[in-house]
Design a protein around this motif. Structure first.
Motif, PDB file in Angstrom:
ATOM      1  N   TYR A  11      49.786  30.868  26.703  1.00  0.00           N
ATOM      2  CA  TYR A  11      49.096  31.562  27.800  1.00  0.00           C
ATOM      3  C   TYR A  11      48.741  32.956  27.312  1.00  0.00           C
ATOM      4  O   TYR A  11      49.262  33.425  26.286  1.00  0.00           O
ATOM      5  CB  TYR A  11      49.967  31.612  29.069  1.00  0.00           C
ATOM      6  CG  TYR A  11      51.170  32.510  28.961  1.00  0.00           C
ATOM      7  CD1 TYR A  11      52.345  32.064  28.344  1.00  0.00           C
ATOM      8  CD2 TYR A  11      51.147  33.816  29.443  1.00  0.00           C
ATOM      9  CE1 TYR A  11      53.447  32.897  28.227  1.00  0.00           C
ATOM     10  CE2 TYR A  11      52.253  34.653  29.332  1.00  0.00           C
ATOM     11  CZ  TYR A  11      53.392  34.179  28.714  1.00  0.00           C
ATOM     12  OH  TYR A  11      54.485  35.005  28.586  1.00  0.00           O
ATOM     13  N   CYS A 117      47.077  37.239  22.991  1.00  0.00           N
ATOM     14  CA  CYS A 117      45.988  37.323  23.969  1.00  0.00           C
ATOM     15  C   CYS A 117      44.693  37.609  23.236  1.00  0.00           C
ATOM     16  O   CYS A 117      44.616  38.553  22.432  1.00  0.00           O
ATOM     17  CB  CYS A 117      46.253  38.417  25.006  1.00  0.00           C
ATOM     18  SG  CYS A 117      45.054  38.395  26.377  1.00  0.00           S
ATOM     19  N   ILE A 119      41.111  39.071  22.959  1.00  0.00           N
ATOM     20  CA  ILE A 119      40.423  40.205  23.585  1.00  0.00           C
ATOM     21  C   ILE A 119      38.958  40.197  23.126  1.00  0.00           C
ATOM     22  O   ILE A 119      38.643  40.421  21.950  1.00  0.00           O
ATOM     23  CB  ILE A 119      41.087  41.550  23.197  1.00  0.00           C
ATOM     24  CG1 ILE A 119      42.547  41.593  23.671  1.00  0.00           C
ATOM     25  CG2 ILE A 119      40.284  42.723  23.763  1.00  0.00           C
ATOM     26  CD1 ILE A 119      42.745  41.600  25.175  1.00  0.00           C
ATOM     27  N   GLY A 120      38.110  39.902  24.101  1.00  0.00           N
ATOM     28  CA  GLY A 120      36.674  39.918  23.819  1.00  0.00           C
ATOM     29  C   GLY A 120      35.977  41.118  24.438  1.00  0.00           C
ATOM     30  O   GLY A 120      34.829  41.414  24.112  1.00  0.00           O
ATOM     31  N   ALA A 121      36.702  41.809  25.317  1.00  0.00           N
ATOM     32  CA  ALA A 121      36.126  42.988  25.974  1.00  0.00           C
ATOM     33  C   ALA A 121      36.434  44.221  25.122  1.00  0.00           C
ATOM     34  O   ALA A 121      37.476  44.868  25.296  1.00  0.00           O
ATOM     35  CB  ALA A 121      36.696  43.132  27.380  1.00  0.00           C
ATOM     36  N   GLU A 141      36.544  38.982  17.601  1.00  0.00           N
ATOM     37  CA  GLU A 141      37.553  39.115  18.658  1.00  0.00           C
ATOM     38  C   GLU A 141      38.688  39.985  18.140  1.00  0.00           C
ATOM     39  O   GLU A 141      38.870  40.140  16.934  1.00  0.00           O
ATOM     40  CB  GLU A 141      38.171  37.743  19.030  1.00  0.00           C
ATOM     41  CG  GLU A 141      37.265  36.802  19.759  1.00  0.00           C
ATOM     42  CD  GLU A 141      36.987  37.172  21.200  1.00  0.00           C
ATOM     43  OE1 GLU A 141      37.936  37.538  21.922  1.00  0.00           O
ATOM     44  OE2 GLU A 141      35.826  37.105  21.613  1.00  0.00           O
ATOM     45  N   LYS A 155      48.385  27.487  35.120  1.00  0.00           N
ATOM     46  CA  LYS A 155      47.026  27.471  34.557  1.00  0.00           C
ATOM     47  C   LYS A 155      46.047  26.940  35.595  1.00  0.00           C
ATOM     48  O   LYS A 155      46.293  25.898  36.198  1.00  0.00           O
ATOM     49  CB  LYS A 155      46.970  26.547  33.330  1.00  0.00           C
ATOM     50  CG  LYS A 155      47.571  27.147  32.079  1.00  0.00           C
ATOM     51  CD  LYS A 155      47.248  26.267  30.888  1.00  0.00           C
ATOM     52  CE  LYS A 155      48.022  26.654  29.644  1.00  0.00           C
ATOM     53  NZ  LYS A 155      47.759  28.005  29.160  1.00  0.00           N
ATOM     54  N   ARG A 157      42.669  25.304  35.863  1.00  0.00           N
ATOM     55  CA  ARG A 157      41.667  24.621  35.058  1.00  0.00           C
ATOM     56  C   ARG A 157      40.959  23.571  35.908  1.00  0.00           C
ATOM     57  O   ARG A 157      41.551  23.008  36.846  1.00  0.00           O
ATOM     58  CB  ARG A 157      42.314  23.904  33.861  1.00  0.00           C
ATOM     59  CG  ARG A 157      42.968  24.811  32.844  1.00  0.00           C
ATOM     60  CD  ARG A 157      41.973  25.702  32.118  1.00  0.00           C
ATOM     61  NE  ARG A 157      42.570  26.324  30.956  1.00  0.00           N
ATOM     62  CZ  ARG A 157      43.178  27.524  30.947  1.00  0.00           C
ATOM     63  NH1 ARG A 157      43.264  28.217  32.062  1.00  0.00           N
ATOM     64  NH2 ARG A 157      43.711  27.997  29.835  1.00  0.00           N
TER      65      ARG A 157
HETATM   66  C1  LIG Z   1      36.853  34.527  23.982  1.00  0.00           C
HETATM   67  C2  LIG Z   1      37.918  35.077  24.899  1.00  0.00           C
HETATM   68  C3  LIG Z   1      37.896  36.415  25.260  1.00  0.00           C
HETATM   69  C4  LIG Z   1      38.893  36.934  26.103  1.00  0.00           C
HETATM   70  N1  LIG Z   1      38.930  38.280  26.374  1.00  0.00           N
HETATM   71  C5  LIG Z   1      39.919  38.781  27.151  1.00  0.00           C
HETATM   72  C6  LIG Z   1      40.016  40.183  27.385  1.00  0.00           C
HETATM   73  O1  LIG Z   1      39.240  41.001  26.902  1.00  0.00           O
HETATM   74  N2  LIG Z   1      41.031  40.610  28.179  1.00  0.00           N
HETATM   75  C7  LIG Z   1      41.967  39.770  28.721  1.00  0.00           C
HETATM   76  O2  LIG Z   1      42.868  40.235  29.411  1.00  0.00           O
HETATM   77  N3  LIG Z   1      41.901  38.435  28.493  1.00  0.00           N
HETATM   78  C8  LIG Z   1      40.912  37.921  27.726  1.00  0.00           C
HETATM   79  N4  LIG Z   1      40.858  36.569  27.461  1.00  0.00           N
HETATM   80  C9  LIG Z   1      41.881  35.676  28.040  1.00  0.00           C
HETATM   81  C10 LIG Z   1      41.320  34.804  29.159  1.00  0.00           C
HETATM   82  O3  LIG Z   1      41.146  35.582  30.310  1.00  0.00           O
HETATM   83  C11 LIG Z   1      42.294  33.631  29.384  1.00  0.00           C
HETATM   84  O4  LIG Z   1      42.367  32.856  28.221  1.00  0.00           O
HETATM   85  C12 LIG Z   1      41.911  32.741  30.544  1.00  0.00           C
HETATM   86  O5  LIG Z   1      41.930  33.466  31.767  1.00  0.00           O
HETATM   87  C13 LIG Z   1      42.852  31.542  30.688  1.00  0.00           C
HETATM   88  O6  LIG Z   1      44.190  31.977  30.834  1.00  0.00           O
HETATM   89  P1  LIG Z   1      45.333  31.596  29.787  1.00  0.00           P
HETATM   90  O7  LIG Z   1      44.883  32.059  28.416  1.00  0.00           O
HETATM   91  O8  LIG Z   1      46.554  32.340  30.242  1.00  0.00           O
HETATM   92  O9  LIG Z   1      45.510  30.102  29.807  1.00  0.00           O
HETATM   93  C14 LIG Z   1      39.888  36.060  26.628  1.00  0.00           C
HETATM   94  C15 LIG Z   1      39.904  34.717  26.233  1.00  0.00           C
HETATM   95  C16 LIG Z   1      38.945  34.230  25.379  1.00  0.00           C
HETATM   96  C17 LIG Z   1      39.032  32.777  24.933  1.00  0.00           C
END
Ligand SMILES: Cc1cc2nc3c(=O)[nH]c(=O)nc-3n(C[C@H](O)[C@H](O)[C@H](O)COP(=O)(O)O)c2cc1C
Length: 171
Positions: A11, A117, A119-121, A141, A155, A157
């Motif tokens: 997660y 985690c 991070i794409g932002a 990323e 989760k 989904r």
């Molecule tokens: C490509 C990508 C970019 C993401 N960027 C961020 C982000 O910048 N900040 C954040 O808190 N989570 C980020 N996430 C996490 C997602 O929010 C998270 O994977 C999604 O809500 C599903 O939750 P889980 O990973 O706990 O199963 C990112 C996930 C992916 C795959």
């Protein structure tokens, strides 16, 4: 733990313990990335391991001040050395290939008791400048890695029937 259990247990960890990630564990995560598949075995991925607290603070600022970014003891800056090759299906290789490698790391991390985690932002230009990343290289990323200080939540989904079709597009 088998692969499916790692998938179930992964997660997005947004609270981290200050405890450092042991070197053998970190190396296994990077090895999991190295063994990932890539289009035509191009292996465009490159990883910068950031542990320095000041650099992590700077990455947190580049990541739109998401506070937990600086909490993670390791930040993997996941890059691509790429010629922007497009497959005959029309898709760019490098984001797909780097993403696969990142998820290899994320799943291996679960088996090591670690959390991650994606991070794409973040602002790519700021990350490139602070880490002296060449202009042509893309930062795809950031991946946070560390021991979780939070717990998994349920989760959310789509159900399988909403995402899977058989033999033809349906609906
Ligand atoms: C490509 C990508 C970019 C993401 N960027 C961020 C982000 O910048 N900040 C954040 O808190 N989570 C980020 N996430 C996490 C997602 O929010 C998270 O994977 C999604 O809500 C599903 O939750 P889980 O990973 O706990 O199963 C990112 C996930 C992916 C795959």
């Amino acid at each position: 733990m088998n692969v499916f259990e790692a998938i179930q247990n992964r997660y997005s960890v947004r609270r981290y313990q200050p405890r450092p990630v042991e070197e053998p564990k970190l190396l296994r995560l990077l090895e999991a990335a190295r063994l990932a598949p890539s289009a035509s075995n191009r292996q465009e991925w490159r990883f910068i391991v950031v542990r320095d607290p000041q650099t992590r603070q700077a990455l947190m600022r580049a990541a739109k001040h998401q506070p937990f970014v600086a909490e993670a003891p390791v930040i993997l800056v996941c890059c691509a050395v790429t010629d922007n090759h497009v497959m005959s299906c029309g898709q760019l290789c490098y984001p797909i290939d780097v993403a696969i490698a990142i998820e290899h790391i994320a799943l291996q991390a679960v088996t090591e008791g670690l959390g991650t985690c994606w991070i794409g932002a973040f602002h790519e230009d700021q990350v490139k400048e602070m880490l002296h990343i060449p202009k042509a290289v893309r930062v795809v990323e950031l991946l946070l890695v560390g021991y979780p200080a939070d717990a998994a939540v349920t989760k959310h989904r789509l159900p399988l029937e909403a995402i899977v079709m058989y033999d033809r597009w349906a609906g």
